[in-house]
Design a protein around this motif. Sequence first.
Motif, PDB file in Angstrom:
ATOM      1  N   PRO A  80     -16.570 106.369 -65.146  1.00  0.00           N
ATOM      2  CA  PRO A  80     -14.964 104.820 -65.618  1.00  0.00           C
ATOM      3  C   PRO A  80     -16.758 102.941 -65.470  1.00  0.00           C
ATOM      4  O   PRO A  80     -17.282 103.888 -64.940  1.00  0.00           O
ATOM      5  CB  PRO A  80     -14.973 105.238 -63.665  1.00  0.00           C
ATOM      6  N   HIS A  81     -15.904 102.465 -66.378  1.00  0.00           N
ATOM      7  CA  HIS A  81     -16.627 101.320 -66.240  1.00  0.00           C
ATOM      8  C   HIS A  81     -15.946 100.035 -66.859  1.00  0.00           C
ATOM      9  O   HIS A  81     -14.989 100.242 -66.632  1.00  0.00           O
ATOM     10  CB  HIS A  81     -17.609 101.738 -67.309  1.00  0.00           C
ATOM     11  N   ASP A  82     -16.459  99.448 -66.560  1.00  0.00           N
ATOM     12  CA  ASP A  82     -15.789  97.611 -67.101  1.00  0.00           C
ATOM     13  C   ASP A  82     -16.927  97.424 -67.745  1.00  0.00           C
ATOM     14  O   ASP A  82     -18.122  97.572 -68.251  1.00  0.00           O
ATOM     15  CB  ASP A  82     -15.129  96.769 -65.860  1.00  0.00           C
ATOM     16  N   HIS A  83     -16.776  96.207 -68.327  1.00  0.00           N
ATOM     17  CA  HIS A  83     -17.953  95.354 -68.735  1.00  0.00           C
ATOM     18  C   HIS A  83     -18.415  94.109 -68.497  1.00  0.00           C
ATOM     19  O   HIS A  83     -18.737  93.231 -69.118  1.00  0.00           O
ATOM     20  CB  HIS A  83     -16.418  95.787 -70.437  1.00  0.00           C
ATOM     21  N   GLY A  84     -18.619  94.319 -67.648  1.00  0.00           N
ATOM     22  CA  GLY A  84     -18.963  93.445 -66.306  1.00  0.00           C
ATOM     23  C   GLY A  84     -18.375  92.155 -66.725  1.00  0.00           C
ATOM     24  O   GLY A  84     -17.564  91.748 -66.182  1.00  0.00           O
ATOM     25  N   ILE A  89     -11.569  95.049 -76.083  1.00  0.00           N
ATOM     26  CA  ILE A  89      -9.583  95.367 -77.330  1.00  0.00           C
ATOM     27  C   ILE A  89     -10.714  96.753 -77.643  1.00  0.00           C
ATOM     28  O   ILE A  89     -11.350  96.668 -79.090  1.00  0.00           O
ATOM     29  CB  ILE A  89      -9.358  94.232 -78.045  1.00  0.00           C
ATOM     30  N   TYR A  90     -10.235  97.625 -77.388  1.00  0.00           N
ATOM     31  CA  TYR A  90     -10.335  98.802 -78.744  1.00  0.00           C
ATOM     32  C   TYR A  90      -9.087  99.177 -79.298  1.00  0.00           C
ATOM     33  O   TYR A  90      -7.745  98.900 -78.789  1.00  0.00           O
ATOM     34  CB  TYR A  90     -10.236 100.241 -77.625  1.00  0.00           C
ATOM     35  N   GLY A  91      -9.246  99.244 -80.577  1.00  0.00           N
ATOM     36  CA  GLY A  91      -8.824  99.378 -81.807  1.00  0.00           C
ATOM     37  C   GLY A  91      -8.965 100.666 -82.173  1.00  0.00           C
ATOM     38  O   GLY A  91      -9.954 100.841 -82.827  1.00  0.00           O
ATOM     39  N   LEU A 137     -11.805  98.227 -64.580  1.00  0.00           N
ATOM     40  CA  LEU A 137     -11.681 100.109 -65.216  1.00  0.00           C
ATOM     41  C   LEU A 137     -11.569 101.208 -66.230  1.00  0.00           C
ATOM     42  O   LEU A 137     -10.150 101.184 -65.778  1.00  0.00           O
ATOM     43  CB  LEU A 137     -12.159 100.257 -63.594  1.00  0.00           C
ATOM     44  N   HIS A 138     -11.809 101.456 -67.310  1.00  0.00           N
ATOM     45  CA  HIS A 138     -11.721 102.649 -67.746  1.00  0.00           C
ATOM     46  C   HIS A 138     -12.668 103.884 -68.173  1.00  0.00           C
ATOM     47  O   HIS A 138     -13.349 103.379 -68.066  1.00  0.00           O
ATOM     48  CB  HIS A 138     -11.048 101.725 -68.915  1.00  0.00           C
ATOM     49  N   SER A 139     -11.863 104.260 -68.597  1.00  0.00           N
ATOM     50  CA  SER A 139     -13.167 105.797 -69.324  1.00  0.00           C
ATOM     51  C   SER A 139     -12.558 106.393 -70.602  1.00  0.00           C
ATOM     52  O   SER A 139     -11.280 106.719 -71.119  1.00  0.00           O
ATOM     53  CB  SER A 139     -13.421 106.601 -68.240  1.00  0.00           C
ATOM     54  N   ILE A 149     -12.327  99.922 -84.144  1.00  0.00           N
ATOM     55  CA  ILE A 149     -12.523  98.190 -84.411  1.00  0.00           C
ATOM     56  C   ILE A 149     -12.714  97.793 -82.884  1.00  0.00           C
ATOM     57  O   ILE A 149     -11.293  98.080 -82.602  1.00  0.00           O
ATOM     58  CB  ILE A 149     -12.101  97.875 -84.966  1.00  0.00           C
ATOM     59  N   ARG A 150     -13.811  97.503 -82.412  1.00  0.00           N
ATOM     60  CA  ARG A 150     -13.775  96.824 -81.315  1.00  0.00           C
ATOM     61  C   ARG A 150     -13.671  95.102 -81.242  1.00  0.00           C
ATOM     62  O   ARG A 150     -14.979  95.157 -81.259  1.00  0.00           O
ATOM     63  CB  ARG A 150     -14.977  97.500 -80.136  1.00  0.00           C
ATOM     64  N   ILE A 151     -13.180  94.739 -80.058  1.00  0.00           N
ATOM     65  CA  ILE A 151     -13.557  93.158 -80.098  1.00  0.00           C
ATOM     66  C   ILE A 151     -14.175  93.144 -78.370  1.00  0.00           C
ATOM     67  O   ILE A 151     -13.511  92.624 -77.071  1.00  0.00           O
ATOM     68  CB  ILE A 151     -12.702  92.058 -80.747  1.00  0.00           C
ATOM     69  N   GLN A 161     -27.172  96.960 -67.511  1.00  0.00           N
ATOM     70  CA  GLN A 161     -26.976  98.098 -67.173  1.00  0.00           C
ATOM     71  C   GLN A 161     -25.680  97.913 -67.240  1.00  0.00           C
ATOM     72  O   GLN A 161     -25.540  97.311 -65.605  1.00  0.00           O
ATOM     73  CB  GLN A 161     -28.135  99.191 -66.571  1.00  0.00           C
ATOM     74  N   ARG A 162     -24.422  98.692 -67.132  1.00  0.00           N
ATOM     75  CA  ARG A 162     -23.200  98.659 -66.473  1.00  0.00           C
ATOM     76  C   ARG A 162     -23.078  99.421 -64.502  1.00  0.00           C
ATOM     77  O   ARG A 162     -24.350 100.079 -64.850  1.00  0.00           O
ATOM     78  CB  ARG A 162     -22.168  99.935 -67.059  1.00  0.00           C
ATOM     79  N   ASP A 163     -22.630  99.213 -64.227  1.00  0.00           N
ATOM     80  CA  ASP A 163     -22.436  99.588 -62.099  1.00  0.00           C
ATOM     81  C   ASP A 163     -21.673 100.482 -63.469  1.00  0.00           C
ATOM     82  O   ASP A 163     -20.883 101.109 -63.456  1.00  0.00           O
ATOM     83  CB  ASP A 163     -21.224  98.423 -62.112  1.00  0.00           C
TER      84      ASP A 163
END
Length: 172
Positions: A80-84, A89-91, A137-139, A149-151, A161-163
Amino acid sequence: MSISLEQLSDQCREILSEKSGADALESVRQVLEKVLVDDAFVAAHIGPQETAGRKVLFEDPDLGFTICAHARGNKAESPPHDHGNSWAIYGQVAGETQMTDWRKLSAPEGDKPGTVKAVRTYTLKPGMAKYYNVGDLHSPSRSLPTRLIRIEGRNMDNAPQRDRYVVAETAS
Ligand SMILES: [Fe+2]
């Protein structure tokens, strides 16, 4: 009619200049979903020949948003993480991503990871895009190769570094 990388970045810039928050992300998400099924765009930037992992296709010099191609190999699972301080957007272009959304129960403190509880798990299939706002938060996990393709709100190559988060039931 096919969309070019330049047209995609122009559209993203227009949306992100005019709107903010979830409203902006939903508009970019809708644009991205059209790109995911654009055969010419996919062939040019994230076709089956791509195996290079992460490739930055475009980074906006002013707003900082970044368009990336992600070609990933076999089975893998992210924690599980966020992007700070960025959204993402995950495509999904090819393959499937099993995604779990998490609710934060406690924040990380020093070396101690935060704790989370699962909210829902769903499958991103080709042609689907989903946005994760700042702090969502997502995994993701996959059992077979995927192409996406990710934006990103800002280029994650430069992110700290991610939490760390662990599932509450197994937290120590
Ligand atoms: Fe992520």
